[in-house]
Design a protein around this motif. Structure first.
Motif, PDB file in Angstrom:
ATOM      1  N   ASP A  63       0.865  -1.040   0.015  1.00 44.80           N
ATOM      2  CA  ASP A  63       0.110  -0.529   0.006  1.00 44.80           C
ATOM      3  C   ASP A  63       1.029   1.153  -0.061  1.00 44.80           C
ATOM      4  OD1 ASP A  63      -2.376  -1.436  -0.553  1.00 44.80           O
ATOM      5  OD2 ASP A  63      -2.527  -0.891   2.016  1.00 44.80           O
ATOM      6  N   ARG A  64       2.124   1.375   0.925  1.00 44.43           N
ATOM      7  CA  ARG A  64       2.948   2.452   0.741  1.00 44.43           C
ATOM      8  C   ARG A  64       3.489   2.623  -0.781  1.00 44.43           C
ATOM      9  NH1 ARG A  64       5.225   0.675   4.779  1.00 44.43           N
ATOM     10  NH2 ARG A  64       7.093  -0.180   3.885  1.00 44.43           N
ATOM     11  N   ILE A  65       4.144   0.996  -1.276  1.00 48.25           N
ATOM     12  CA  ILE A  65       4.517   1.830  -2.465  1.00 48.25           C
ATOM     13  C   ILE A  65       3.641   2.116  -3.418  1.00 48.25           C
ATOM     14  CG2 ILE A  65       5.327   0.158  -4.072  1.00 48.25           C
ATOM     15  CD1 ILE A  65       6.496  -1.515  -1.898  1.00 48.25           C
ATOM     16  N   ASN A  66       2.687   1.317  -3.817  1.00 46.90           N
ATOM     17  CA  ASN A  66       1.197   2.147  -4.312  1.00 46.90           C
ATOM     18  C   ASN A  66       0.856   3.901  -3.916  1.00 46.90           C
ATOM     19  OD1 ASN A  66       1.619  -0.192  -6.123  1.00 46.90           O
ATOM     20  ND2 ASN A  66      -0.231  -1.040  -4.331  1.00 46.90           N
ATOM     21  N   LYS A  67       0.496   4.109  -2.859  1.00 43.00           N
ATOM     22  CA  LYS A  67       0.412   5.207  -2.616  1.00 43.00           C
ATOM     23  C   LYS A  67       2.027   6.139  -3.285  1.00 43.00           C
ATOM     24  CE  LYS A  67      -0.202   8.396   1.104  1.00 43.00           C
ATOM     25  NZ  LYS A  67      -0.325   8.776   2.688  1.00 43.00           N
ATOM     26  N   GLN A  68       3.251   6.107  -2.861  1.00 46.43           N
ATOM     27  CA  GLN A  68       4.215   6.398  -3.517  1.00 46.43           C
ATOM     28  C   GLN A  68       4.035   6.845  -5.090  1.00 46.43           C
ATOM     29  OE1 GLN A  68       7.409   4.830  -1.839  1.00 46.43           O
ATOM     30  NE2 GLN A  68       7.158   5.777   0.400  1.00 46.43           N
ATOM     31  N   ARG A  69       3.991   5.383  -5.696  1.00 38.47           N
ATOM     32  CA  ARG A  69       3.666   5.203  -7.214  1.00 38.47           C
ATOM     33  C   ARG A  69       3.184   6.294  -7.698  1.00 38.47           C
ATOM     34  NH1 ARG A  69       5.121  -1.127  -8.304  1.00 38.47           N
ATOM     35  NH2 ARG A  69       7.213  -0.621  -8.143  1.00 38.47           N
ATOM     36  N   ASP A  70       2.059   5.884  -6.903  1.00 41.39           N
ATOM     37  CA  ASP A  70       0.815   7.438  -7.403  1.00 41.39           C
ATOM     38  C   ASP A  70       0.790   9.029  -7.424  1.00 41.39           C
ATOM     39  OD1 ASP A  70      -1.144   5.118  -7.933  1.00 41.39           O
ATOM     40  OD2 ASP A  70      -1.863   5.306  -5.873  1.00 41.39           O
ATOM     41  N   ALA A  71       1.695   9.298  -6.288  1.00 39.15           N
ATOM     42  CA  ALA A  71       2.053  10.540  -6.163  1.00 39.15           C
ATOM     43  C   ALA A  71       3.051  10.883  -7.221  1.00 39.15           C
ATOM     44  CB  ALA A  71       2.647  10.112  -4.657  1.00 39.15           C
ATOM     45  N   GLY A  73       2.914   9.028 -10.448  1.00 36.97           N
ATOM     46  CA  GLY A  73       2.328   8.905 -11.815  1.00 36.97           C
ATOM     47  C   GLY A  73       2.560   8.015 -12.106  1.00 36.97           C
ATOM     48  N   ILE A  74       3.003   6.773 -11.906  1.00 35.06           N
ATOM     49  CA  ILE A  74       4.063   5.543 -12.162  1.00 35.06           C
ATOM     50  C   ILE A  74       2.854   4.774 -12.533  1.00 35.06           C
ATOM     51  CG2 ILE A  74       5.345   3.980 -11.825  1.00 35.06           C
ATOM     52  CD1 ILE A  74       7.514   5.800 -10.816  1.00 35.06           C
ATOM     53  N   LYS A  75       2.555   4.649 -13.188  1.00 30.53           N
ATOM     54  CA  LYS A  75       1.864   2.824 -13.304  1.00 30.53           C
ATOM     55  C   LYS A  75       1.601   1.556 -11.715  1.00 30.53           C
ATOM     56  CE  LYS A  75       0.284   3.696 -17.609  1.00 30.53           C
ATOM     57  NZ  LYS A  75       0.161   2.723 -19.133  1.00 30.53           N
ATOM     58  N   ARG A  76       0.569   1.343 -11.444  1.00 30.21           N
ATOM     59  CA  ARG A  76       1.155   0.620 -10.344  1.00 30.21           C
ATOM     60  C   ARG A  76       1.028  -0.477 -10.910  1.00 30.21           C
ATOM     61  NH1 ARG A  76      -3.810   0.867  -5.737  1.00 30.21           N
ATOM     62  NH2 ARG A  76      -3.229   3.357  -5.582  1.00 30.21           N
ATOM     63  N   ARG A  77       1.675  -2.245 -10.013  1.00 27.61           N
ATOM     64  CA  ARG A  77       2.140  -3.610 -10.662  1.00 27.61           C
ATOM     65  C   ARG A  77       0.510  -3.876  -9.765  1.00 27.61           C
ATOM     66  NH1 ARG A  77       8.070  -4.861  -8.984  1.00 27.61           N
ATOM     67  NH2 ARG A  77       8.824  -2.995 -10.048  1.00 27.61           N
ATOM     68  N   PRO A  78      -0.265  -4.981 -10.897  1.00 26.85           N
ATOM     69  CA  PRO A  78      -1.188  -5.953  -9.941  1.00 26.85           C
ATOM     70  C   PRO A  78      -0.746  -6.721  -9.557  1.00 26.85           C
ATOM     71  CG  PRO A  78      -0.232  -6.457 -12.716  1.00 26.85           C
ATOM     72  CD  PRO A  78       0.826  -5.492 -11.997  1.00 26.85           C
TER      73      PRO A  78
END
Length: 78
Positions: A63-71, A73-78
């Motif tokens: 969740d922390r990694i995905n939040k940083q990626r969203d910030a 603008g990088i696409k999430r990994r499934p």
């Protein structure tokens, strides 16, 4: 945890002599506490507790990694 809550409730009802629990033997009232001890012993000996804790930590990490990626603008990994 459910066994513990049930045990506290039954012990309270028995001590206050409320409802049908007042007529029960103390062995039946205290049985959930014994079941809670057995559950905790099984969970610790089989690694269930540690596995659940690790799953929780992994979820928080993702969740922390995905939040940083969203910030960023990088696409999430499934």
């Amino acid at each position: 945890m459910y066994f513990l809550a049930l045990g506290v409730l039954l012990a309270l009802l028995k001590a206050l002599e409320m409802g049908p629990v007042a007529a029960w033997s103390w062995w039946w009232v205290l049985l959930p506490f014994g079941l809670a001890v057995l559950w905790w012993a099984w969970a610790d000996s089989t690694g269930y507790t540690r596995r659940k804790a690790m799953e929780k930590m992994d979820k928080k990490r993702l969740d922390r990694i995905n939040k940083q990626r969203d910030a960023l603008g990088i696409k999430r990994r499934p």
